[in-house]
Design an enzyme around this catalytic site. Structure first.
Site, short mmCIF file in Angstrom:
data_model
loop_
_atom_site.label_atom_id
_atom_site.label_comp_id
_atom_site.label_asym_id
_atom_site.label_seq_id
_atom_site.Cartn_x
_atom_site.Cartn_y
_atom_site.Cartn_z
CB THR A 235 11.42 -6.32 5.41
OG1 THR A 235 10.97 -7.06 6.55
CG2 THR A 235 12.25 -5.14 5.85
CD GLU A 266 8.97 -4.12 -4.60
OE1 GLU A 266 9.67 -5.03 -5.05
OE2 GLU A 266 8.49 -4.14 -3.46
CG HIS A 285 11.98 -6.40 -2.76
ND1 HIS A 285 10.72 -6.71 -3.20
CD2 HIS A 285 12.33 -7.43 -1.93
CE1 HIS A 285 10.33 -7.86 -2.69
NE2 HIS A 285 11.30 -8.33 -1.91
C1 GLV Z 1 12.02 -11.92 -1.32
O1 GLV Z 1 11.23 -11.02 -1.32
C2 GLV Z 1 11.68 -13.31 -1.16
O2 GLV Z 1 10.49 -13.67 -1.14
O3 GLV Z 1 12.62 -14.13 -1.07
#
Ligand code: GLV
Length: 326
Positions: A235, A266, A285
């Protein structure tokens, strides 16, 4: 140049209320939140810009910064800042602000959600029912989490929240991190070296920022060191994993599955090789995409921008050492 009316540029979907708040004190110009928005900003506007509010989809490099000679700060509506050339910003005297701390719970929910989803085949079983397979056969047996090992790469604010969730489910938690760790990390997880982590984790979850040191940190060698049948969850940023090597490991069944909120490309196109794999669960994402986190991120980014416009220190600036690490 300095006699011209200063303005604030917003290239992020921050909402009407935040825009109205900013407009109480400043001229605010909205640009589309697309990657080319800054590069194609009219020079008259670029000259007057003092602060830019943007998201990680906008690249801010030396060439873009050169177009904005009066800029004092960039306020990223994100905790990450790999879209910004920090050294070029430092040379130009531009402060880089971000939104740490307000999205940890949301990202940890999604990372641990992917662990649970992969272990119990939640998305796979949904497809099994919808495609009518349930009429012909029993669903495959999956994996219980209690007693399994979760490995965390990067035990920062988000990694710690993921560890907490895993401990509640009866998992053993290990982590690898090169930095000094708060005592809190040691209370819920055991620190090991990276090789041990790769070899012992049934589930491996990545929580590092994208830097030259972390780019491709999970390559063919690391994937081979992972426990056969382990699951990988990402993530953070797509580029921390060698994606073709991951696709190979998943296709050959060396890894049991992957949960990915991020990818090299993406948005991920529907014909992407990752999407042909049944053992991959993808997300668009959305780690921080909860109302709670996004409202807090926008509030923090707007406050960073307001303070910078007023010539005062913002709430959260990217730490100085990040410049040398990028
Ligand atoms: C999301 O990917 C962030 O860096 O806040």
């Amino acid at each position: 140049m300095m006699d011209e009316q200063p303005c604030l540029i917003v290239c992020a979907p921050i909402g009407r209320r935040a825009l109205a708040l900013l407009r109480q004190d400043w001229e605010v110009v909205e640009l589309p939140a697309d990657p080319q928005a800054l590069a194609s900003c009219p020079p008259e506007l670029a000259r007057r810009a003092r602060v830019i509010i943007c998201t990680i989809t906008l690249r801010v490099d030396a060439a873009v910064l050169a177009m904005f000679p009066g800029l004092s700060a960039i306020s990223n509506v994100a905790v990450g800042y790999d879209n910004i050339d920090l050294a070029a910003a430092a040379r130009a005297g531009v402060a880089v602000c971000h939104t740490p701390g307000v999205l940890d719970q949301s990202v940890a929910d999604l990372a641990f959600g992917l662990v649970l989803c992969l272990a119990r085949g939640i998305v796979r079983h949904d497809r099994f029912v919808r495609s009518g397979q349930w009429l012909r056969q029993a669903a495959p047996l999956m994996t219980e989490l209690a007693g399994k090992t979760l490995g965390i790469i990067g035990m920062g604010r988000i990694g710690i929240q993921v560890a907490r969730r895993a401990a509640t489910f009866g998992m053993d938690v290990l982590y690898a991190d090169a930095r000094e760790m708060p005592a809190e990390a040691g209370a819920i997880a055991a620190r090991v070296d990276m090789d041990t982590l790769l070899q012992q984790a049934d589930f491996l979850s990545i929580h590092v920022p994208l830097t030259p040191q972390t780019k491709m940190m999970i390559g063919p060698r690391e994937l081979r060191r992972m426990k056969p049948g382990a699951y990988l969850i990402n993530t953070s940023r797509g580029e921390v994993i060698d994606e073709p090597a991951l696709i190979a490991a998943l296709s050959e069944g060396r890894l049991a599955g992957a949960g990915l909120d991020v990818a090299w490309q993406e948005p991920l196109p529907p014909d992407h090789a990752l999407l042909a794999l049944d053992n991959v669960v993808v997300q668009p994402h959305v780690g921080s995409a909860t109302r709670e986190s996004r409202h807090a991120m926008i509030a923090m980014a707007v406050e960073n921008a307001r303070l910078a416009m007023a010539g005062r220190p913002p709430l959260a600036m990217v730490p100085a050492q990040a410049v040398s690490q990028q």
